[in-house]
Motif scaffolding. Structure first.
Motif: not given
Ligand SMILES: Cc1ncc(COP(=O)(O)O)c(C=O)c1O
Length: 391
Positions: A186, A214, A96-97, A243, A216-217, A181, A129-131
């Protein structure tokens, strides 16, 4: 003496040796119900037969070739992502980062090529949170993540989560993009309401900015749609994914419109492993399952069942829990008791949850969770809450 594994994690004393569906087996034989999925990674559960087959079939043919050559599995996965999303084009990463790194580069290059090189700033939000890469920590900006790691990558403006006026006021001739996000993970399972996502899209359109999501999650079926922004009826210009897309194999991606990606010509970005045949073979199998509307309908049905049980849990343990929050199978229990105590009591009662900021415990179970698993989840979380109350 420093441990042989760099001690950057506070690890629980658990050593899992096998996984199947939503279940993990500890080295001592105990079976844990996994409501964490490796933090939203094992979207199809552990050892899903289709993913095992995709990986092992590919492993018998070809593990790796360079991106100097065409990679059919990468092409196939990109085609699937383009078919099912807003995107016209995809770049594959391993995490993700790394997707964050490219999203930032892509936004800046877009404006550079448009003759607006001063547009480099990206608006981000507290709790995000972006990594852990340099761009990722600079984007999030929290003291916990950046302290001691300066000088930070410049060009991020940190705003208050949920403050739309703050967004408008922060826009200057230097602003390039908004990065958010759709559901903060997170940060404590904090969904951005649909109206706010719509408003952010509108602000970007009005000011000629790029909207970077974002996911990612919260992406890859986690909220009951393939991607969370679909609930709001909007599309981003650039989107970070990781992820769940690899189902446990390290894989990430940046999806973008043709326009937003226009600056990323040959030689502007690259990765040795990104889009490797093994990862993309698995990614194709994951997409074949998750992009199926029947699968997503099941996610929504099970999410409603789980949420109902969790509402009951909160009502039964008002000294431990405050509320249920989140979307689909990306759920948070806001705690009154210290969240780490609740997670620990979960371990004692053989159920895995994941702590988050804002005193929340996260439930990010495999999307393939069964109704029996949901009943077990309730029983075990109920026992954990009773244990916390008894202390
Ligand atoms: C929303 C979000 N973005 C980015 C990342 C970073 O992903 P990775 O750990 O794969 O680099 C994470 C990881 O938790 C995340 O939740």
């Amino acid at each position: 003496m420093i441990p042989s594994v760099l001690p950057t994690y506070n690890r629980a004393p658990l050593h899992f040796v096998k996984g199947e569906g939503a279940w993990l087996t500890e080295a001592d034989g105990r079976r844990f119900l996994d409501l964490g999925s490796g933090i939203a990674v094992n979207a199809l559960g552990h050892a899903h037969p289709a993913l095992v087959k995709a990986l092992t079939d590919q492993a018998q043919n070809l593990w790796h070739v360079s991106n100097l050559y065409h990679i059919p599995q990468q092409q196939a996965l990109a085609d699937k992502l383009v078919e099912h999303t807003f995107a016209d084009t995809v770049f594959f990463t391993n995490s993700g980062t790394e997707a964050c790194e490219l999203a930032v580069k892509m936004a800046r290059k877009y404006f550079y090529d448009k003759g607006q090189p001063e547009r480099v700033e990206i608006l981000t939000f507290d709790g995000s949170f972006h990594g852990r890469s340099s761009a990722g920590i600079a984007a999030a900006g929290s003291e916990k993540m950046v302290k001691g790691f300066g000088p930070l990558l410049p060009g991020f403006v940190h705003l208050t989560f949920g403050d739309l006026d703050g967004v408008t006021n922060a826009i200057t001739e230097k602003t390039a993009a908004i990065l958010i996000e759709p559901v903060q993970g997170e940060g404590g399972i904090r969904p951005v309401p649909d109206v706010e996502l719509k408003a952010l899209r509108q602000i970007c359109d009005d000011h000629g900015l790029l909207l970077i999501l974002d996911e990612v999650q919260c992406g890859m079926g986690r909220t009951g749609r393939l991607f969370a922004h679909e609930w709001a009826g909007i599309t981003p210009d650039i989107m970070m994914v990781a992820k769940g897309i690899g189902g446990g194999f390290p894989l990430g991606a940046v999806l973008a419109t043709e326009e937003a990606a226009s600056g990323m010509t040959a030689g502007t970005h690259g990765s040795t492993y990104g889009g490797n045949p093994l990862g993309c073979a698995v990614g194709c199998a994951v997409m074949d399952h998750i992009a199926d509307p029947t699968f997503l309908a099941e996610v929504n049905r099970k999410a409603a069942l789980l949420r109902q049980r969790l509402e009951g849990l909160v009502a039964a343990h008002p000294d431990v829990f405050e509320e249920v929050r989140g979307s689909g199978l990306m759920l948070g229990l806001k705690c009154k008791a210290p969240n780490l105590d609740v997670v620990k009591a979960g371990y004692d009662n053989l159920v895995i949850t994941v702590p988050a900021a804002d005193n929340v415990i996260r439930l990010l179970p495999p999307l393939t969770l069964t109704e029996d698993d949901i009943a077990e989840a309730f029983t075990r979380l109920d026992a954990a809450a009773s244990q916390v109350e008894a202390v």
